[in-house]
Write an enzyme that holds these catalytic residues in place. Structure first.
Site, PDB file in Angstrom:
ATOM      1  N   GLY A  23     -45.701 116.996 -18.957  1.00 20.26           N
ATOM      2  CA  GLY A  23     -44.619 117.857 -19.433  1.00 20.26           C
ATOM      3  C   GLY A  23     -44.868 119.323 -19.127  1.00 20.26           C
ATOM      4  N   GLN A  24     -43.928 120.164 -19.582  1.00 19.09           N
ATOM      5  CA  GLN A  24     -43.997 121.596 -19.269  1.00 19.09           C
ATOM      6  C   GLN A  24     -45.319 122.200 -19.737  1.00 19.09           C
ATOM      7  OE1 GLN A  24     -41.614 124.240 -21.599  1.00 19.09           O
ATOM      8  NE2 GLN A  24     -41.689 125.891 -20.094  1.00 19.09           N
ATOM      9  N   ASP A  46     -49.689 110.092 -19.638  1.00 17.67           N
ATOM     10  CA  ASP A  46     -48.248 110.359 -19.708  1.00 17.67           C
ATOM     11  C   ASP A  46     -47.513 109.043 -19.516  1.00 17.67           C
ATOM     12  OD1 ASP A  46     -46.527 113.141 -19.536  1.00 17.67           O
ATOM     13  OD2 ASP A  46     -45.434 111.451 -18.664  1.00 17.67           O
ATOM     14  N   TYR A 155     -34.567 117.517 -33.664  1.00 19.29           N
ATOM     15  CA  TYR A 155     -35.872 118.016 -33.219  1.00 19.29           C
ATOM     16  C   TYR A 155     -36.533 118.833 -34.330  1.00 19.29           C
ATOM     17  CZ  TYR A 155     -39.082 120.768 -30.255  1.00 19.29           C
ATOM     18  OH  TYR A 155     -40.173 121.377 -29.691  1.00 19.29           O
TER      19      TYR A 155
END
Ligand code: SER
Length: 332
Positions: A23-24, A46, A155
């Site tokens: 991910g980022q 991942d 979220y």
């Protein structure tokens, strides 16, 4: 080029596991940890295999869906990590579109990691929280560590609940779990996916490509933001701090800068005077409007010495420099 697999061991002689390493944040954090502790000591995991051979060859990699608890335990038994960085999550905009899955991934994933850490003797867990734990009732300017929360996104609800569970695992099980409430993260090596703050990365890519940018937030929407190198520094400073210094076991407020789309555009226009931005707010505007504009991170500064390095213009100069270099060598 592959990084050396035989560099210095972690201080404990054990490994570090990064879940969500593609991910980022995961891409950059894995790279940074491998620089410090040696590539072979940092296991990247991942749900997707690395896209390019270079990343795949840079150190150990395991395919792992954190919702698969047996597989998670298998990986932890195999590598016996002293530290686990659990970064896999759905971000704000994506979780609003897939609420049940967002909740499942963000909560069950965290429970699996916390339980496996307790059961299998992992000493330290890192788990990121977010400015999304705050909501429309929260004071927007210099939002304090302790205040009205009431998040209104899936979220944000999952991150706030997660914070409380981290604190509970610390109290009940003595698990050394640490957390930061990241603002929007901006870096040149990796792209965000599905967040409300993503515009502040996308806009640089458009500027360097010589294209106009259509922004999904309005020009005067202020949000807390941070350059990736500051985020990496904060994460490692927190993880390296003596346990006694960590007084907040839910998650620390973390600030660096606050700007609007109009201000980041002006910062970019110092380098690209012709750069044009138009505004077409979409459903992400509502999410942004429910979040703080700026953050009071006094606790992080007091407890473990947090000090950011990058202002908006300094970040812009560095982003544009590196993105231009990437274009020049044809990887953009
Ligand atoms: N960057 C995240 C998002 O926009 C906030 O934590 O969803």
């Amino acid at each position: 080029m592959a990084t050396s697999r035989t560099s210095a061991a972690t201080p404990s002689g054990d490994t570090i596991l990064v879940i969500g390493a593609g991910g980022q944040l995961g891409l950059e954090l894995t790279h940074e940890l491998r620089q410090i502790y040696g590539a072979s000591n940092v296991v990247a995991a991942d749900v997707r295999a690395p896209k390019d051979a270079e990343t795949a060859e840079a150190g150990p990699f395991e395919l792992l869906d954190v919702l698969d608890k047996n597989r998670l335990e298998e990986v932890i038994r195999q590598y016996k990590p002293k530290q686990v960085y659990h970064l896999a999550a759905l971000l704000s905009a994506t979780a609003e579109k897939n609420p049940k899955f967002g909740w499942q991934l963000n909560m069950d994933g965290l429970f699996h990691v916390l339980d496996a850490a307790v059961d299998l003797g992992v000493q330290q867990v890192y788990w990121p929280s977010s400015i999304a734990v705050f909501g429309p009732d929260t004071p927007r300017q210099h939002t304090p560590q302790l205040t009205i929360m009431n998040p209104n996104t899936v979220y944000g609800i999952s991150k706030l609940a997660g914070e409380q569970w981290c604190e509970w695992y610390f109290r009940k099980h003595g698990l050394d779990v640490r957390s930061l409430r990241y603002p929007g993260l901006i870096g040149y090596k990796s792209l965000p996916g599905g967040g409300t703050t993503d515009y502040a990365v996308d806009i640089y890519h458009k500027a360097v490509a010589g294209q106009a940018y259509e922004c999904f937030l309005s020009e005067d929407t202020y949000l807390p933001m941070m350059y990736m190198s500051d985020a990496l520094k904060a994460t490692l400073d927190l993880m390296h701090a003596p346990a006694d210094n960590i007084k907040v076991r839910s998650s620390y407020n973390l600030g660096a800068m606050s700007f609007s789309p109009q201000e980041i555009t002006a910062s970019i226009q110092r380098h690209y005077p012709e750069f044009q931005v138009s505004y077409q707010p979409d459903q992400r505007q509502q999410i942004a409007d429910s979040w703080p504009a700026s953050i009071d991170d006094t606790k992080a500064r007091q407890d473990w010495g947090w000090q950011p390095q990058f202002t908006l213009d300094k970040m812009t100069d560095d982003m544009l420099l590196h993105l231009r270099q990437a274009v020049a060598v044809g990887v953009h």
